[in-house]
Design a protein around this motif. Structure first.
Motif, PDB file in Angstrom:
ATOM      1  N   ALA A  21       0.823  -1.207   0.000  1.00  0.00           N
ATOM      2  CA  ALA A  21       0.000   0.000   0.000  1.00  0.00           C
ATOM      3  C   ALA A  21       0.856   1.256   0.000  1.00  0.00           C
ATOM      4  O   ALA A  21       0.572   2.220  -0.722  1.00  0.00           O
ATOM      5  CB  ALA A  21      -0.953  -0.002   1.199  1.00  0.00           C
ATOM      6  N   ARG A  25       0.930   3.760  -3.000  1.00  0.00           N
ATOM      7  CA  ARG A  25       0.537   5.141  -2.713  1.00  0.00           C
ATOM      8  C   ARG A  25       1.607   6.118  -3.196  1.00  0.00           C
ATOM      9  O   ARG A  25       1.307   7.116  -3.853  1.00  0.00           O
ATOM     10  CB  ARG A  25       0.312   5.334  -1.202  1.00  0.00           C
ATOM     11  N   THR A  29       0.881   8.807  -6.522  1.00  0.00           N
ATOM     12  CA  THR A  29       0.693  10.212  -6.156  1.00  0.00           C
ATOM     13  C   THR A  29       1.679  11.141  -6.859  1.00  0.00           C
ATOM     14  O   THR A  29       1.651  12.350  -6.620  1.00  0.00           O
ATOM     15  CB  THR A  29       0.769  10.417  -4.628  1.00  0.00           C
ATOM     16  N   LEU A  89      -7.449   4.062  -2.602  1.00  0.00           N
ATOM     17  CA  LEU A  89      -6.203   4.741  -2.949  1.00  0.00           C
ATOM     18  C   LEU A  89      -6.325   5.406  -4.322  1.00  0.00           C
ATOM     19  O   LEU A  89      -6.031   6.591  -4.491  1.00  0.00           O
ATOM     20  CB  LEU A  89      -5.026   3.765  -2.949  1.00  0.00           C
ATOM     21  N   VAL A 100      -3.033  11.856  -0.353  1.00  0.00           N
ATOM     22  CA  VAL A 100      -3.088  10.504   0.192  1.00  0.00           C
ATOM     23  C   VAL A 100      -1.761  10.280   0.901  1.00  0.00           C
ATOM     24  O   VAL A 100      -0.716  10.176   0.264  1.00  0.00           O
ATOM     25  CB  VAL A 100      -3.306   9.444  -0.912  1.00  0.00           C
ATOM     26  N   ASP A 104      -2.848   7.222   5.633  1.00  0.00           N
ATOM     27  CA  ASP A 104      -4.076   6.788   4.973  1.00  0.00           C
ATOM     28  C   ASP A 104      -3.938   5.345   4.477  1.00  0.00           C
ATOM     29  O   ASP A 104      -4.851   4.537   4.634  1.00  0.00           O
ATOM     30  CB  ASP A 104      -4.418   7.698   3.787  1.00  0.00           C
ATOM     31  N   ALA A 105      -2.804   5.033   3.885  1.00  0.00           N
ATOM     32  CA  ALA A 105      -2.569   3.675   3.393  1.00  0.00           C
ATOM     33  C   ALA A 105      -2.564   2.682   4.554  1.00  0.00           C
ATOM     34  O   ALA A 105      -3.156   1.602   4.460  1.00  0.00           O
ATOM     35  CB  ALA A 105      -1.252   3.607   2.621  1.00  0.00           C
TER      36      ALA A 105
END
Length: 122
Positions: A21, A25, A29, A89, A100, A104-105
């Motif tokens: 994750a 992520r 991003t 995501l 993000v 958050d992940a």
């Protein structure tokens, strides 16, 4: 983590998902990948089936879940993992719904595991 990279195999489902994750992520991003993802969404209406990028992400998650199952760990299904980890995501990034962050992940992984396996490990 690029879609063609091998998925993590740390010996723990939670650690594998956290690493996956966070790497995913970080990759999605970047401005370049955000533009690529938005373009892919615009093309989805005329191109049937999952994109190669999404198919590769699904395969990474399938491998992580299979490894966990082979170790005897309770695991969510691929569908549950897509719905509760991958989709949020990508959704936030594609629709520009704010940043993000790594937290958050981590929250998404912990929520997934808590909901589907009962694992409440912080």
């Amino acid at each position: 983590m690029a879609p063609h990279d091998p998925p993590p195999n740390t010996g723990s489902l939670r650690a594998d998902l956290l690493q996956w994750a966070e790497q995913t992520r970080a990759a999605i991003t970047t401005p370049e990948v955000q533009a690529l993802l938005r373009y892919a969404v615009s093309q989805a209406a005329t191109t049937p089936g999952p994109s190669p990028r999404m198919a590769a992400r699904e395969q990474q998650l399938t491998t992580i879940l299979t490894n966990a199952q082979q170790r005897g760990e309770p695991s969510p299904t691929l569908s549950q993992t897509l719905d509760h980890l991958l989709a949020p995501l990508y959704f936030r990034v594609i629709l520009s719904l704010g940043s993000v962050e790594p937290a958050d992940a981590h929250r998404l992984v912990d929520d997934l595991l808590r909901h589907y396996t009962g694992d409440c490990t912080p």
